[in-house]
Design a protein around this motif. Structure first.
Motif, PDB file in Angstrom:
ATOM      1  N   ASN A 264      -4.478 -68.049  -8.440  1.00  0.00           N
ATOM      2  CA  ASN A 264      -5.840 -68.470  -8.097  1.00  0.00           C
ATOM      3  C   ASN A 264      -6.829 -67.303  -8.150  1.00  0.00           C
ATOM      4  N   ALA A 265      -6.700 -66.475  -9.171  1.00  0.00           N
ATOM      5  CA  ALA A 265      -7.580 -65.312  -9.342  1.00  0.00           C
ATOM      6  C   ALA A 265      -8.648 -65.622 -10.388  1.00  0.00           C
ATOM      7  N   VAL A 266      -9.774 -64.901 -10.328  1.00  0.00           N
ATOM      8  CA  VAL A 266     -10.792 -65.058 -11.366  1.00  0.00           C
ATOM      9  C   VAL A 266     -10.465 -64.194 -12.576  1.00  0.00           C
ATOM     10  N   ALA A 267      -9.634 -63.160 -12.357  1.00  0.00           N
ATOM     11  CA  ALA A 267      -9.198 -62.311 -13.468  1.00  0.00           C
ATOM     12  C   ALA A 267      -7.850 -61.691 -13.129  1.00  0.00           C
ATOM     13  N   THR A 268      -6.983 -61.614 -14.132  1.00  0.00           N
ATOM     14  CA  THR A 268      -5.678 -60.978 -13.990  1.00  0.00           C
ATOM     15  C   THR A 268      -5.561 -59.904 -15.059  1.00  0.00           C
ATOM     16  N   LEU A 269      -5.335 -58.671 -14.641  1.00  0.00           N
ATOM     17  CA  LEU A 269      -5.322 -57.519 -15.541  1.00  0.00           C
ATOM     18  C   LEU A 269      -3.888 -57.030 -15.741  1.00  0.00           C
ATOM     19  N   VAL A 270      -3.460 -56.948 -16.993  1.00  0.00           N
ATOM     20  CA  VAL A 270      -2.144 -56.395 -17.281  1.00  0.00           C
ATOM     21  C   VAL A 270      -2.216 -54.879 -17.110  1.00  0.00           C
ATOM     22  N   CYS A 271      -1.363 -54.357 -16.226  1.00  0.00           N
ATOM     23  CA  CYS A 271      -1.356 -52.928 -15.929  1.00  0.00           C
ATOM     24  C   CYS A 271       0.068 -52.377 -16.011  1.00  0.00           C
ATOM     25  N   SER A 272       0.154 -51.060 -16.053  1.00  0.00           N
ATOM     26  CA  SER A 272       1.459 -50.408 -16.082  1.00  0.00           C
ATOM     27  C   SER A 272       1.398 -49.126 -15.259  1.00  0.00           C
ATOM     28  N   CYS A 273       2.561 -48.507 -15.091  1.00  0.00           N
ATOM     29  CA  CYS A 273       2.643 -47.275 -14.302  1.00  0.00           C
ATOM     30  C   CYS A 273       2.578 -46.021 -15.171  1.00  0.00           C
ATOM     31  N   ARG A 274       2.118 -46.150 -16.405  1.00  0.00           N
ATOM     32  CA  ARG A 274       2.080 -44.996 -17.308  1.00  0.00           C
ATOM     33  C   ARG A 274       1.103 -43.930 -16.809  1.00  0.00           C
ATOM     34  N   LYS A 275       1.355 -42.700 -17.252  1.00  0.00           N
ATOM     35  CA  LYS A 275       0.487 -41.593 -16.858  1.00  0.00           C
ATOM     36  C   LYS A 275      -0.818 -41.632 -17.647  1.00  0.00           C
ATOM     37  N   THR A 276      -1.914 -41.468 -16.940  1.00  0.00           N
ATOM     38  CA  THR A 276      -3.230 -41.414 -17.556  1.00  0.00           C
ATOM     39  C   THR A 276      -4.147 -40.651 -16.615  1.00  0.00           C
ATOM     40  N   SER A 277      -5.393 -40.467 -16.998  1.00  0.00           N
ATOM     41  CA  SER A 277      -6.332 -39.771 -16.109  1.00  0.00           C
ATOM     42  C   SER A 277      -7.149 -40.745 -15.271  1.00  0.00           C
ATOM     43  N   ARG A 278      -7.185 -42.019 -15.707  1.00  0.00           N
ATOM     44  CA  ARG A 278      -8.005 -43.004 -15.008  1.00  0.00           C
ATOM     45  C   ARG A 278      -7.146 -44.185 -14.553  1.00  0.00           C
ATOM     46  N   TYR A 279      -7.263 -44.511 -13.295  1.00  0.00           N
ATOM     47  CA  TYR A 279      -6.446 -45.577 -12.724  1.00  0.00           C
ATOM     48  C   TYR A 279      -7.317 -46.611 -12.004  1.00  0.00           C
ATOM     49  N   LEU A 280      -6.869 -47.851 -12.060  1.00  0.00           N
ATOM     50  CA  LEU A 280      -7.405 -48.892 -11.196  1.00  0.00           C
ATOM     51  C   LEU A 280      -6.604 -48.853  -9.900  1.00  0.00           C
ATOM     52  N   CYS A 281      -7.262 -49.129  -8.797  1.00  0.00           N
ATOM     53  CA  CYS A 281      -6.624 -49.045  -7.485  1.00  0.00           C
ATOM     54  C   CYS A 281      -6.547 -50.429  -6.858  1.00  0.00           C
ATOM     55  N   PHE A 282      -5.341 -50.816  -6.453  1.00  0.00           N
ATOM     56  CA  PHE A 282      -5.099 -52.146  -5.906  1.00  0.00           C
ATOM     57  C   PHE A 282      -4.494 -52.026  -4.509  1.00  0.00           C
ATOM     58  N   ASP A 283      -4.754 -53.030  -3.683  1.00  0.00           N
ATOM     59  CA  ASP A 283      -4.149 -53.033  -2.355  1.00  0.00           C
ATOM     60  C   ASP A 283      -2.758 -53.652  -2.395  1.00  0.00           C
TER      61      ASP A 283
END
Length: 242
Positions: free
Chosen positions: A127-146
């Motif tokens: 029941n989300a308005v958006a679902t983002l496919v994410c991974s644990c790969r190393k990068t410089s920019r991250y999305l932060c989730f609770d």
């Protein structure tokens, strides 16, 4: 089902190939990236696709036409006059998503073994308005989730820059995930895009509404994902298909 493929990028990290060819038509495993993406979407049941174009857009149109539109409905969102960034690109194509059903957005330079049907069902069940496919790969920019997998902010770990509407936001207190460029979106979000100009980032848009709307991440630990946006990843991508 409907989908959008982002194919308007300049492909600067793939120079000199992209000096004469759009990134979408760079060959990997014997096929252009765009063909891999279309066939993956089609196999998963996405039979109505809109593709945004800019850099050598006429080559992309000619390629799709020469393949008889891959026997599905394919349209183009023309950004040749001006690139609109990810959020602006989705907003410009909003007329295409007029059936009130969730749609998929897929970067053309992302190769993966993600089960798109499983992703779509996950979105519906949460029941989300958006679902983002994410991974644990190393990068410089991250999305932060609770802990409920809901988006709360963004961080650039190299510069220390953060984006969040949470006072005194501390990115270390959240789950940090790398966004893959694949997401499922409910068309209702178009009602909230009016406050943005024609050109804007979809991530900035998500961050502006995430305290009021449910935006979650999807991650499959067994998935393989390759960003074919730079020269060193081309060899890895070819091995993906060997």
């Amino acid at each position: 089902m409907k989908a959008m493929i982002f194919a308007a990028g300049l492909g600067t990290r793939l120079k000199p190939i992209t000096d004469t060819t759009p990134k979408a038509l760079v060959p990997v495993g014997g096929k252009p990236l765009l063909q891999h993406t279309i066939e993956k979407l089609k196999l998963a049941g996405f039979d109505e696709i809109i593709i945004n174009i800019h850099h050598f857009g006429d080559q992309i149109i000619d390629f799709v036409k020469s393949n008889k539109y891959f026997d599905i409905r394919i349209e183009f969102s023309d950004e040749r006059a001006s690139l609109l960034d990810t959020g602006g690109g989705i907003k410009k194509a909003s007329h295409f998503f007029n059936d009130n059903k969730p749609f998929l957005v897929h970067n053309v330079d992302i190769l993966s073994n993600i089960d798109l049907n499983q992703l779509y069902n996950y979105h519906l069940n949460n029941n989300a308005v958006a679902t983002l496919v994410c991974s644990c790969r190393k990068t410089s920019r991250y999305l932060c989730f609770d802990s409920e997998r809901q988006l709360k902010g963004w961080v650039n770990i190299k510069t220390g820059e953060v984006k969040s509407s949470i006072p005194e936001f501390n990115s270390n207190q959240y789950i940090q995930m790398a966004f893959s460029g694949i997401h499922i979106i409910n068309p209702e979000i178009f009602n909230q895009m009016h406050k943005f100009e024609d050109r804007f980032s979809i991530i900035d848009f998500y961050l502006s509404i995430c305290n009021d709307e449910k935006i979650v991440y999807y991650s499959n630990g067994n998935s393989q994902m390759i960003d074919v946006g730079k020269m060193e990843s081309l060899e890895q991508a070819n091995k993906f298909f060997s």
